[in-house]
Design a protein around this motif. Structure first.
Motif, PDB file in Angstrom:
ATOM      1  N   SER A   1      -2.482   2.109   4.136  1.00 24.44           N
ATOM      2  CA  SER A   1      -0.927   1.994   3.906  1.00 24.44           C
ATOM      3  C   SER A   1      -0.870   1.689   2.293  1.00 24.44           C
ATOM      4  O   SER A   1       0.189   2.067   1.680  1.00 24.44           O
ATOM      5  CB  SER A   1      -0.516   0.719   4.802  1.00 24.44           C
ATOM      6  N   THR A   2      -1.616   0.868   1.665  1.00 25.90           N
ATOM      7  CA  THR A   2      -1.509   0.615   0.541  1.00 25.90           C
ATOM      8  C   THR A   2      -1.764   1.705  -0.580  1.00 25.90           C
ATOM      9  O   THR A   2      -1.185   1.785  -1.392  1.00 25.90           O
ATOM     10  CB  THR A   2      -2.662  -0.693   0.078  1.00 25.90           C
ATOM     11  N   VAL A   3      -2.636   2.523  -0.011  1.00 25.56           N
ATOM     12  CA  VAL A   3      -2.722   3.951  -0.837  1.00 25.56           C
ATOM     13  C   VAL A   3      -1.412   4.701  -0.912  1.00 25.56           C
ATOM     14  O   VAL A   3      -1.202   5.221  -1.905  1.00 25.56           O
ATOM     15  CB  VAL A   3      -3.901   4.587  -0.247  1.00 25.56           C
ATOM     16  N   TRP A   4      -1.090   4.657   0.358  1.00 28.00           N
ATOM     17  CA  TRP A   4       0.344   5.373   0.346  1.00 28.00           C
ATOM     18  C   TRP A   4       1.245   5.131  -0.492  1.00 28.00           C
ATOM     19  O   TRP A   4       2.069   5.722  -1.003  1.00 28.00           O
ATOM     20  CB  TRP A   4       0.605   5.668   1.920  1.00 28.00           C
ATOM     21  N   LEU A   5       1.564   3.667  -0.245  1.00 27.17           N
ATOM     22  CA  LEU A   5       2.674   3.058  -1.100  1.00 27.17           C
ATOM     23  C   LEU A   5       2.254   3.238  -2.711  1.00 27.17           C
ATOM     24  O   LEU A   5       3.189   3.516  -3.329  1.00 27.17           O
ATOM     25  CB  LEU A   5       2.656   1.560  -0.598  1.00 27.17           C
ATOM     26  N   PHE A   6       1.236   2.739  -3.239  1.00 26.99           N
ATOM     27  CA  PHE A   6       1.082   2.800  -4.506  1.00 26.99           C
ATOM     28  C   PHE A   6       0.611   3.982  -5.221  1.00 26.99           C
ATOM     29  O   PHE A   6       0.715   4.299  -6.344  1.00 26.99           O
ATOM     30  CB  PHE A   6       0.020   1.387  -4.632  1.00 26.99           C
ATOM     31  N   GLN A   7      -0.368   4.746  -4.441  1.00 31.35           N
ATOM     32  CA  GLN A   7      -0.927   5.830  -5.295  1.00 31.35           C
ATOM     33  C   GLN A   7      -0.132   7.023  -5.047  1.00 31.35           C
ATOM     34  O   GLN A   7       0.251   7.857  -5.939  1.00 31.35           O
ATOM     35  CB  GLN A   7      -2.333   6.378  -4.655  1.00 31.35           C
ATOM     36  N   ASP A   8       0.510   7.078  -3.702  1.00 33.05           N
ATOM     37  CA  ASP A   8       1.208   8.313  -3.432  1.00 33.05           C
ATOM     38  C   ASP A   8       2.667   8.228  -3.679  1.00 33.05           C
ATOM     39  O   ASP A   8       3.472   9.120  -4.238  1.00 33.05           O
ATOM     40  CB  ASP A   8       1.129   8.562  -1.932  1.00 33.05           C
ATOM     41  N   TYR A   9       3.226   6.988  -3.107  1.00 32.96           N
ATOM     42  CA  TYR A   9       4.705   6.843  -3.528  1.00 32.96           C
ATOM     43  C   TYR A   9       4.925   6.247  -4.854  1.00 32.96           C
ATOM     44  O   TYR A   9       5.962   6.921  -5.504  1.00 32.96           O
ATOM     45  CB  TYR A   9       5.243   5.845  -2.309  1.00 32.96           C
ATOM     46  N   LYS A  10       4.099   5.477  -5.432  1.00 30.64           N
ATOM     47  CA  LYS A  10       4.468   4.657  -6.868  1.00 30.64           C
ATOM     48  C   LYS A  10       4.150   5.674  -7.967  1.00 30.64           C
ATOM     49  O   LYS A  10       4.296   5.573  -9.002  1.00 30.64           O
ATOM     50  CB  LYS A  10       4.093   3.474  -7.044  1.00 30.64           C
ATOM     51  N   GLY A  11       2.785   6.617  -7.445  1.00 27.30           N
ATOM     52  CA  GLY A  11       2.334   7.349  -8.599  1.00 27.30           C
ATOM     53  C   GLY A  11       1.352   6.659  -9.379  1.00 27.30           C
ATOM     54  O   GLY A  11       1.117   7.261 -10.471  1.00 27.30           O
ATOM     55  N   GLU A  12       0.562   5.780  -8.933  1.00 29.80           N
ATOM     56  CA  GLU A  12      -0.433   4.821  -9.703  1.00 29.80           C
ATOM     57  C   GLU A  12      -1.655   5.780  -9.773  1.00 29.80           C
ATOM     58  O   GLU A  12      -1.713   6.496  -8.678  1.00 29.80           O
ATOM     59  CB  GLU A  12      -0.187   3.578  -9.434  1.00 29.80           C
ATOM     60  N   ASN A  13      -2.466   5.698 -10.724  1.00 27.02           N
ATOM     61  CA  ASN A  13      -3.613   6.522 -10.740  1.00 27.02           C
ATOM     62  C   ASN A  13      -4.537   5.824  -9.744  1.00 27.02           C
ATOM     63  O   ASN A  13      -5.402   6.765  -9.167  1.00 27.02           O
ATOM     64  CB  ASN A  13      -4.429   6.080 -12.264  1.00 27.02           C
ATOM     65  N   GLY A  14      -4.552   4.698  -9.242  1.00 26.57           N
ATOM     66  CA  GLY A  14      -5.630   4.232  -8.148  1.00 26.57           C
ATOM     67  C   GLY A  14      -5.253   2.588  -7.967  1.00 26.57           C
ATOM     68  O   GLY A  14      -4.448   2.278  -8.330  1.00 26.57           O
ATOM     69  N   LEU A  15      -6.037   2.175  -6.828  1.00 29.83           N
ATOM     70  CA  LEU A  15      -6.048   0.818  -6.651  1.00 29.83           C
ATOM     71  C   LEU A  15      -6.965  -0.056  -7.296  1.00 29.83           C
ATOM     72  O   LEU A  15      -8.118   0.454  -7.638  1.00 29.83           O
ATOM     73  CB  LEU A  15      -6.081   0.723  -5.202  1.00 29.83           C
ATOM     74  N   LEU A  16      -6.572  -1.287  -7.625  1.00 29.12           N
ATOM     75  CA  LEU A  16      -7.615  -2.328  -7.971  1.00 29.12           C
ATOM     76  C   LEU A  16      -9.201  -1.951  -7.153  1.00 29.12           C
ATOM     77  O   LEU A  16      -9.061  -2.107  -5.945  1.00 29.12           O
ATOM     78  CB  LEU A  16      -7.161  -3.631  -7.468  1.00 29.12           C
ATOM     79  N   PHE A  17      -9.932  -1.751  -7.842  1.00 31.89           N
ATOM     80  CA  PHE A  17     -11.553  -1.515  -7.344  1.00 31.89           C
ATOM     81  C   PHE A  17     -11.920  -2.707  -6.307  1.00 31.89           C
ATOM     82  O   PHE A  17     -12.686  -2.358  -5.583  1.00 31.89           O
ATOM     83  CB  PHE A  17     -12.366  -1.201  -8.656  1.00 31.89           C
ATOM     84  N   MET A  18     -11.594  -3.915  -6.458  1.00 30.37           N
ATOM     85  CA  MET A  18     -11.765  -4.770  -5.904  1.00 30.37           C
ATOM     86  C   MET A  18     -10.997  -5.165  -4.541  1.00 30.37           C
ATOM     87  O   MET A  18     -11.346  -5.892  -3.780  1.00 30.37           O
ATOM     88  CB  MET A  18     -11.898  -6.239  -6.253  1.00 30.37           C
ATOM     89  N   LEU A  19      -9.981  -4.163  -4.373  1.00 22.70           N
ATOM     90  CA  LEU A  19      -8.964  -4.465  -3.429  1.00 22.70           C
ATOM     91  C   LEU A  19      -9.985  -4.418  -1.796  1.00 22.70           C
ATOM     92  O   LEU A  19      -9.251  -5.023  -0.938  1.00 22.70           O
ATOM     93  CB  LEU A  19      -7.789  -3.176  -3.434  1.00 22.70           C
ATOM     94  N   PRO A  20     -10.731  -3.389  -1.599  1.00 28.29           N
ATOM     95  CA  PRO A  20     -11.105  -3.321  -0.313  1.00 28.29           C
ATOM     96  C   PRO A  20     -11.845  -4.981   0.004  1.00 28.29           C
ATOM     97  O   PRO A  20     -12.121  -5.282   1.278  1.00 28.29           O
ATOM     98  CB  PRO A  20     -12.183  -2.290  -0.340  1.00 28.29           C
ATOM     99  N   VAL A  21     -12.592  -5.392  -0.987  1.00 26.57           N
ATOM    100  CA  VAL A  21     -13.117  -6.566  -0.526  1.00 26.57           C
ATOM    101  C   VAL A  21     -12.137  -7.595  -0.403  1.00 26.57           C
ATOM    102  O   VAL A  21     -12.469  -8.622   0.325  1.00 26.57           O
ATOM    103  CB  VAL A  21     -13.843  -7.095  -1.919  1.00 26.57           C
ATOM    104  N   ILE A  22     -11.070  -7.680  -1.070  1.00 21.55           N
ATOM    105  CA  ILE A  22      -9.841  -8.614  -0.948  1.00 21.55           C
ATOM    106  C   ILE A  22      -9.497  -8.511   0.584  1.00 21.55           C
ATOM    107  O   ILE A  22      -9.171  -9.433   1.324  1.00 21.55           O
ATOM    108  CB  ILE A  22      -8.901  -8.456  -1.951  1.00 21.55           C
ATOM    109  N   VAL A  23      -9.192  -7.145   1.049  1.00 17.36           N
ATOM    110  CA  VAL A  23      -8.810  -6.914   2.291  1.00 17.36           C
ATOM    111  C   VAL A  23      -9.628  -7.458   3.458  1.00 17.36           C
ATOM    112  O   VAL A  23      -9.440  -7.937   4.368  1.00 17.36           O
ATOM    113  CB  VAL A  23      -8.431  -5.356   2.577  1.00 17.36           C
TER     114      VAL A  23
END
Length: 721
Positions: A567-589
């Motif tokens: 869901s976070t990928v779809w919102l920030f990468q696909d919808y908002k067009g950002e290059n990627g997500l914070l590399f530590m995000l899986p650990v935070i989740v």
């Protein structure tokens, strides 16, 4: 055991409370404060090349100064710099150098610092410390910015500072006081929601006070453990501790209070009701805490020291919260008795709970349909995980209006983007003998010829002649994906291959460090997650005395994890067009959705097991468990999700990603997984869910089935009357 603990706390409340207060005050006064570090190389094992470079640099060039920031000059009209402009640049640099700001060795410029297109000039801010992450450097850069404004008066120039220290300064100031924001949001959410749920100001405020005491004890113990064990806490540990302590603490307090209120409504006396509440949910709370603790302790297997330090700290905080939930909370409410609910009298009667009863009835009547639909929803959201792209370029996720971001854009109009943080290549003699000076220039030429390299400066040789240092400017910003791939791949490979006989080449610098961190994070994902999952399964198996239930519970948790990340990928990468997500995000989740969110699954399944052991048929047990647990899970999840949701108000994209991922993940775990998927699968499996145990054997013959939870309570109330 839990009954004995509850009886002690309830019947000796003053002794219990005094013990906690003494411990909190003593630790607050005597325990050492938390240490912190932001140098990522300190978090990597010694076998990583970037760490070896750091040690080699310290040994071969002990007095080497480090670039901290870059002042980027340009004309206010955007045109080419005139000779007068260049003299002004030199004059400003000289003026800044004369300020002698703390940790700043010098500010220098030269004719070669003007870009080939003549539009940009640079002045390098050199630190007198080898630690470019020194906490005082950003403050000095802030002072230099103010100094520059004064020095530029009367010129046709404007300037901005970029580079590591400047970016650290902007990141700190743009995020604001995150700890205070999280703390305030947590306080407000806890107080408001508890006030709405219980309609009592005492119950709304007491959890905050109790958790504040727990926080003092936990922080003191963590500081003591860090001092004795030599652990180092990352700079973000304070904010994470706040969320863990208040999030988990509120969960456990709600687990206990809802069951306490349930017993009071059944006609029990307050002290008896508290003891029974601790006896009934004590095992559930302990199991939930145990699952979170082992998940955090699994971080000890991490390659990165940052994660290894965070794991024990968070585990200690959860352990302290567990003890408080079983002792301090019952003791406080033992003193208050029914007065805790003042002025409301709603606790005396069973609320209609239309939502909870509707969910319970729906789950019991259509388990197969609900199981398929909830699985489908999570599976669809999980598809986005396949597109996850790790982003190490933190500057790209900062607000574009920040000075360091704008200055970097200006710098790239005239120079290679890597000018702000060049890769450092070292050539050393294997036997410690002086290097062949005739081989140094050919090696430099090979480095300069690598695709993606902008330039390679001539070698700087160590005093003993055994090590040569090359500053290699890449065409990409140091934390960009292309720079990380280049430094960790082609640059290292070709530097190693080009090293003359009898020598060894090593590649370091920001991009190389991030390449090693990327490798370490990948290793951790493959090791830590499975180990934590296995440990949580063992705890679930012990709680439920079953081999089957832990399997589908962990499968549901894994699906929830993927759905959250997707869901976070779809919102920030696909919808908002950002290059990627914070590399530590899986650990935070993993830390907050998987570990803490598992509490809700445990609460639901433990209640299911309790109903089944009473001899209630499987589907009726599911209906009752869902109806009784839904209010508790809803309140706890909304508080925790709301706490993280506040981060979405920040301008920093990394904080927005963190806030959304955890908030949405907690809500998915609570409202889809715990309330729908887990109970429906349990209902469909029936007795098989508890295999091979026999704890589901009826202990009493059940009464005639009742229509719903509310009518069941009403019948009991009439009997008592």
């Amino acid at each position: 055991m839990f009954r004995r603990v509850g009886r002690f706390a309830v019947h000796r409340p003053w002794l219990t409370i005094a013990g906690w207060i003494i411990a909190a005050v003593a630790l607050a006064m005597l325990a050492p404060g938390l240490k912190s570090t932001t140098d990522e190389t300190e978090f990597l094992p010694s076998h990583y090349e970037s760490v070896q470079v750091g040690k080699l640099q310290e040994k071969a060039f002990p007095k080497t100064e480090q670039p901290a920031a870059i002042a980027v000059f340009q004309r206010t009209d955007g045109g080419k710099l005139t000779e007068a402009d260049r003299r002004d640049v030199a004059k400003v640099a000289e003026g800044l150098d004369g300020k002698h700001r703390e940790k700043i060795a010098k500010v220098v410029t030269n004719p070669q610092s003007v870009s080939p297109n003549g539009q940009i000039a640079l002045a390098n801010v050199i630190a007198d410390t080898k630690n470019v992450n020194d906490e005082k450097l950003p403050d000095s850069v802030k002072q230099l910015r103010e100094d520059t404004k004064e020095l530029l008066k009367g010129t046709q120039l404007k300037a901005g500072f970029t580079g590591q220290a400047a970016q650290s300064l902007d990141a700190r100031e743009s995020s604001g006081d995150t700890d205070a924001m999280i703390m305030m949001a947590t306080f407000v959410l806890i107080i408001v929601l508890l006030l709405v749920i219980f309609r009592s100001p005492l119950i709304a405020i007491l959890p905050v006070v109790i958790i504040a005491v727990v926080s003092m004890v936990a922080t003191g113990l963590i500081g003591t453990a860090a001092e004795l064990g030599g652990l180092k806490a990352d700079s973000s540990i304070t904010a994470i501790l706040i969320v863990v302590l208040f999030g988990v603490g509120t969960d456990y307090i709600l687990f206990l209070l809802f069951r306490y209120r349930e017993h009071l409504r059944a006609g029990q006396e307050p002290k008896e009701a508290l003891v029974d509440a601790v006896a009934k949910v004590g095992e559930t709370i302990a199991s939930a805490a145990g699952a979170v603790i082992v998940a955090f302790l699994a971080l000890l297997l991490s390659t990165m020291g940052m994660m290894r330090a965070m794991g024990p700290s968070l585990a200690i905080s959860v352990g302290v919260t567990l003890v408080a939930a079983l002792t301090l909370v019952p003791a406080v409410f033992s003193l208050l008795g029914r007065a805790a609910f003042w002025p409301s009298k709603a606790w005396r009667k069973q609320p209609k709970n239309r939502f909870a009863n509707s969910i319970g009835n729906l789950v019991a009547r259509r388990p197969a349909v609900i199981a398929v639909l909830s699985t489908a929803v999570l599976a669809v959201l999980a598809v986005g995980t396949l597109s996850f792209k790790a982003e190490f370029d933190t500057s790209s996720q900062m607000p574009q209006k920040l000075e360091s971001v704008q200055a970097m854009t200006d710098l790239q109009r005239g120079f290679s983007a890597g000018q702000s943080g060049p890769a450092m290549v070292y050539l050393k003699s294997k036997d410690g003998s002086p290097l062949d000076k005739g081989a140094l220039e050919p090696f430099r030429a090979k480095l300069a010829g690598i695709e993606g390299v902008g330039s390679a400066a001539p070698a700087v040789v160590s005093p003993d002649g055994a090590v040569a240092q090359y500053s290699v400017v890449l065409k990409y910003t140091p934390s960009a994906e292309k720079a990380i791939e280049l430094a960790g791949g082609p640059l290292r490979d070709k530097a190693h291959a080009a090293a003359p006989g009898g020598t060894e080449a090593l590649v370091g610098g920001t991009s190389a460090v991030l390449a090693d961190i990327e490798d370490a994070v990948g290793h951790d994902y493959r090791l830590v997650f499975p180990v934590a999952g296995l440990a949580i399964m063992v705890i679930l198996g012990l709680l439920l005395r079953s081999l089957v239930a832990p399997l589908y519970l962990m499968a549901a948790v894994a699906l929830g994890f993927c759905a959250t990340l997707g869901s976070t990928v779809w919102l920030f990468q696909d919808y908002k067009g950002e290059n990627g997500l914070l590399f530590m995000l899986p650990v935070i989740v993993y830390l907050f959705v998987v570990a803490i969110g598992t509490d809700y699954n445990i609460l639901m399944v433990a209640r299911l097991r309790e109903e089944v052991r009473r001899g209630v048929p499987a589907r009726e047990a599911v209906r009752t468990a869902v109806a009784q647990s839904t209010p508790t899970i809803s309140a706890a999840a909304i508080i925790l999700a709301g706490t993280f949701g506040v981060l979405m108000l920040a301008e920093n994209s990394m904080l927005q990603q963190m806030g959304f991922a955890v908030a949405f993940g907690i809500l998915l775990t609570a409202f889809v997984m715990a309330m729908l998927l887990v109970p429906t699968v349990t209902s469909l499996l029936g007795h098989k869910a508890w295999w091979p145990g026999h704890q589901d054997a009826p202990r009493e013959v059940p009464a005639a089935p009742v229509a719903d939870t509310a009518s069941q309570w009403t019948h009991g109330e009439q009997v008592r009357r």
